[in-house]
Design a protein around this motif. Structure first.
Motif, PDB file in Angstrom:
ATOM      1  N   THR A 151      35.253  32.302  24.710  1.00 38.39           N
ATOM      2  CA  THR A 151      34.388  33.330  25.290  1.00 38.39           C
ATOM      3  C   THR A 151      32.983  32.762  25.418  1.00 38.39           C
ATOM      4  O   THR A 151      32.623  31.806  24.743  1.00 38.39           O
ATOM      5  N   ASP A 152      32.193  33.352  26.293  1.00 40.75           N
ATOM      6  CA  ASP A 152      30.816  32.903  26.487  1.00 40.75           C
ATOM      7  C   ASP A 152      29.908  34.117  26.400  1.00 40.75           C
ATOM      8  O   ASP A 152      30.013  35.008  27.247  1.00 40.75           O
ATOM      9  N   PRO A 153      29.032  34.242  25.407  1.00 41.12           N
ATOM     10  CA  PRO A 153      28.825  33.303  24.304  1.00 41.12           C
ATOM     11  C   PRO A 153      30.009  33.300  23.336  1.00 41.12           C
ATOM     12  O   PRO A 153      30.790  34.252  23.312  1.00 41.12           O
ATOM     13  N   PRO A 154      30.100  32.219  22.533  1.00 40.57           N
ATOM     14  CA  PRO A 154      31.172  32.173  21.540  1.00 40.57           C
ATOM     15  C   PRO A 154      31.024  33.317  20.533  1.00 40.57           C
ATOM     16  O   PRO A 154      29.935  33.852  20.355  1.00 40.57           O
ATOM     17  N   ARG A 155      32.138  33.644  19.869  1.00 44.10           N
ATOM     18  CA  ARG A 155      32.125  34.776  18.930  1.00 44.10           C
ATOM     19  C   ARG A 155      32.744  34.363  17.592  1.00 44.10           C
ATOM     20  O   ARG A 155      33.778  33.705  17.563  1.00 44.10           O
ATOM     21  N   ILE A 156      32.100  34.769  16.521  1.00 43.69           N
ATOM     22  CA  ILE A 156      32.684  34.525  15.193  1.00 43.69           C
ATOM     23  C   ILE A 156      33.779  35.563  14.955  1.00 43.69           C
ATOM     24  O   ILE A 156      33.522  36.766  15.012  1.00 43.69           O
ATOM     25  N   LEU A 157      34.996  35.100  14.734  1.00 43.96           N
ATOM     26  CA  LEU A 157      36.116  36.018  14.462  1.00 43.96           C
ATOM     27  C   LEU A 157      36.281  36.243  12.965  1.00 43.96           C
ATOM     28  O   LEU A 157      36.848  37.241  12.540  1.00 43.96           O
ATOM     29  N   ARG A 158      35.829  35.264  12.178  1.00 48.79           N
ATOM     30  CA  ARG A 158      35.881  35.411  10.733  1.00 48.79           C
ATOM     31  C   ARG A 158      34.720  34.623  10.146  1.00 48.79           C
ATOM     32  O   ARG A 158      34.649  33.415  10.348  1.00 48.79           O
ATOM     33  N   PRO A 159      33.789  35.270   9.425  1.00 48.44           N
ATOM     34  CA  PRO A 159      32.731  34.494   8.777  1.00 48.44           C
ATOM     35  C   PRO A 159      33.354  33.613   7.700  1.00 48.44           C
ATOM     36  O   PRO A 159      34.355  33.987   7.098  1.00 48.44           O
ATOM     37  N   GLY A 160      32.788  32.438   7.456  1.00 45.04           N
ATOM     38  CA  GLY A 160      33.393  31.533   6.481  1.00 45.04           C
ATOM     39  C   GLY A 160      32.434  30.442   6.051  1.00 45.04           C
ATOM     40  O   GLY A 160      31.210  30.635   6.052  1.00 45.04           O
ATOM     41  N   GLY A 161      33.010  29.285   5.719  1.00 42.27           N
ATOM     42  CA  GLY A 161      32.275  28.200   5.074  1.00 42.27           C
ATOM     43  C   GLY A 161      31.098  27.624   5.839  1.00 42.27           C
ATOM     44  O   GLY A 161      30.241  26.971   5.242  1.00 42.27           O
ATOM     45  N   ILE A 162      31.035  27.794   7.152  1.00 42.00           N
ATOM     46  CA  ILE A 162      29.844  27.373   7.913  1.00 42.00           C
ATOM     47  C   ILE A 162      29.176  28.644   8.435  1.00 42.00           C
ATOM     48  O   ILE A 162      29.803  29.432   9.131  1.00 42.00           O
ATOM     49  N   SER A 163      27.898  28.816   8.100  1.00 37.31           N
ATOM     50  CA  SER A 163      27.232  30.088   8.409  1.00 37.31           C
ATOM     51  C   SER A 163      26.921  30.215   9.902  1.00 37.31           C
ATOM     52  O   SER A 163      26.812  29.233  10.622  1.00 37.31           O
ATOM     53  N   ARG A 164      26.774  31.461  10.336  1.00 41.24           N
ATOM     54  CA  ARG A 164      26.356  31.759  11.718  1.00 41.24           C
ATOM     55  C   ARG A 164      25.081  30.993  12.067  1.00 41.24           C
ATOM     56  O   ARG A 164      24.979  30.398  13.136  1.00 41.24           O
ATOM     57  N   GLU A 165      24.120  30.986  11.140  1.00 41.83           N
ATOM     58  CA  GLU A 165      22.838  30.338  11.402  1.00 41.83           C
ATOM     59  C   GLU A 165      23.032  28.865  11.734  1.00 41.83           C
ATOM     60  O   GLU A 165      22.417  28.327  12.665  1.00 41.83           O
ATOM     61  N   ARG A 166      23.889  28.180  10.978  1.00 43.62           N
ATOM     62  CA  ARG A 166      24.099  26.747  11.209  1.00 43.62           C
ATOM     63  C   ARG A 166      24.824  26.503  12.531  1.00 43.62           C
ATOM     64  O   ARG A 166      24.543  25.536  13.229  1.00 43.62           O
ATOM     65  N   ILE A 167      25.739  27.386  12.883  1.00 39.87           N
ATOM     66  CA  ILE A 167      26.454  27.216  14.157  1.00 39.87           C
ATOM     67  C   ILE A 167      25.489  27.438  15.318  1.00 39.87           C
ATOM     68  O   ILE A 167      25.497  26.696  16.308  1.00 39.87           O
TER      69      ILE A 167
END
Ligand code: AMP
Ligand code: MG
Length: 369
Positions: A190-206
């Motif tokens: 999808t554009d923009p990409p979407r987090i389907l499950r938060p996990g070991g790499i944070s949203r901020e870092r992505i």
């Protein structure tokens, strides 16, 4: 079931042969322990669903240990150019590591692995033992977390043994998992990409690498209404057997102690403030339950200072409030507390930034509704 060490090269060879022959091997990764099967073998995939009691609509993550293996699993050419560039940048930055990417599915991947979706979830784990195992087998191993469906994820080989026992052919022991929460699942289709499950790499870092992501992560679905985006994101998941409730820090500090309950504080500050409001000195925490005492009530020996029911049973996720440490201890402490025969677990939420988003997601799902 064989219980072997992942440090033992011979054991890893035996396990890789077992995978290639269609058997199930549980192995450590940096996030949690996975229940592995050869992704190209539909019978082995069916055995994974059966061993976990996992519904077939919940697709599996394919683990690779060599970027070249991606060609057999996903078709990056089907992505728009911007998405393809994001994929390349994210792989360069976070692979190997706890980031799962949802990509267009390659032709060789059986329906069972993706639950029939046109997309596939792929991850390159950082654990060196896991990498050796994957490279020595067929190079692409489907591996959900190695726990019965809906239960706490395993962060130790003993958790796998307790949860799945003889339903798995080999368990490779690699000690406690380093990250402790599952990978972040990011949909790049999808554009923009979407987090389907938060996990070991944070949203901020992505977002530093891929730009802004869709504002909302995928909401929790229910068993009856299958959400289109990520079928596995059920509201109740990662659940201990013991009743669990989650609380903000403010709620926590206003709680009175009820004998029989156990408290998981996020940090030492919170613990100290709570004991101060209870006008009690801070007792030593209840010792970690050894896996073998799972299910047994708290013995008087575990808290020798006074009668057990008068001592609040508590643990702290991270004394200094460090989110990585709290994530690494999350399932560990929940497993331990689940073995103490408590009437209820009360868990304090983490700050909602960085890895805190993944910690809170797991705690809320452990609570169920
Ligand atoms: P697990 O490996 O059990 O921790 O969970 C993997 C999760 O990844 C699943 O529950 C799904 O929600 C998600 N997932 C796997 N494949 C896909 C896919 N093709 N599209 C969206 N989500 C997926
Ligand atoms: Mg899981």
């Amino acid at each position: 079931m064989q219980f072997l060490s992942i440090e033992d090269d011979n054991a890893v060879r035996i396990a890789a042969e077992a995978l290639s022959a269609g058997l199930l091997v549980a192995f450590p990764t940096e996030t949690v322990y996975g229940l592995g099967a050869d992704v190209f073998n539909p019978k082995a995939l069916a055995a994974v669903f059966a061993a976990k009691g996992r519904p077939r609509f919940d697709p599996l993550i394919v683990h690779i240990a060599d970027p070249a293996a991606l060609e057999r699993i996903a078709r990056l050419s089907l992505l728009e150019r911007a998405s393809r560039e994001r994929a390349a940048a994210l792989m360069a930055r976070f692979w190997p590591g706890p980031l799962t990417l949802i990509l267009p599915r390659g032709g060789e991947v059986p329906d069972l692995a993706t639950s029939g979706l046109p997309t596939v979830a792929v991850r390159f784990p950082a654990h060196p033992g896991a990498q050796r195992l994957i490279r020595l087998s067929t190079g692409a191993i489907a591996a959900p977390s190695a726990n019965p469906f809906g239960r706490l994820s395993p962060t130790r080989a003993e958790h796998v043994r307790e949860g799945l026992g003889d339903r798995v052919d080999i368990i490779l022991d690699g000690g406690p998992a380093e990250v402790g929460v599952e990978s972040t699942v990011l949909d790049l289709c999808t554009d923009p990409p979407r987090i389907l499950r938060p996990g070991g790499i944070s949203r901020e870092r992505i977002e530093e690498i891929a730009g802004s992501l869709a504002a909302e992560s995928c909401g929790a679905g229910s068993l009856l209404s299958v959400p289109a985006a990520s079928p596995g994101m059920l509201k109740s998941h990662y659940a201990p057997r013991t009743l669990l409730s989650v609380h903000s820090r403010e709620e926590m500090l206003a709680l009175d102690y009820r004998p029989g309950e156990g408290i998981l504080f996020f940090d030492g500050t919170s613990r100290d403030a709570w004991f101060a409001t209870q006008k009690m000195p801070v007792p030593p925490p209840v010792p970690p339950a050894v896996s073998s005492v799972r299910g047994m009530p708290l013995s008087p020996g575990a808290a020798p200072q006074a009668k057990p029911e008068t001592i609040p049973v508590y643990r702290v996720f991270s004394e200094g409030g460090d989110l990585s440490e709290a994530a690494a201890k999350l399932f560990e402490l929940l497993h331990d507390f689940d073995g103490l025969g408590l009437s209820r677990i009360r868990a304090e939420l983490a700050p909602d930034t960085g890895l805190g988003a993944a910690i809170n997601d797991r705690l809320r799902r452990a609570q169920g509704v």
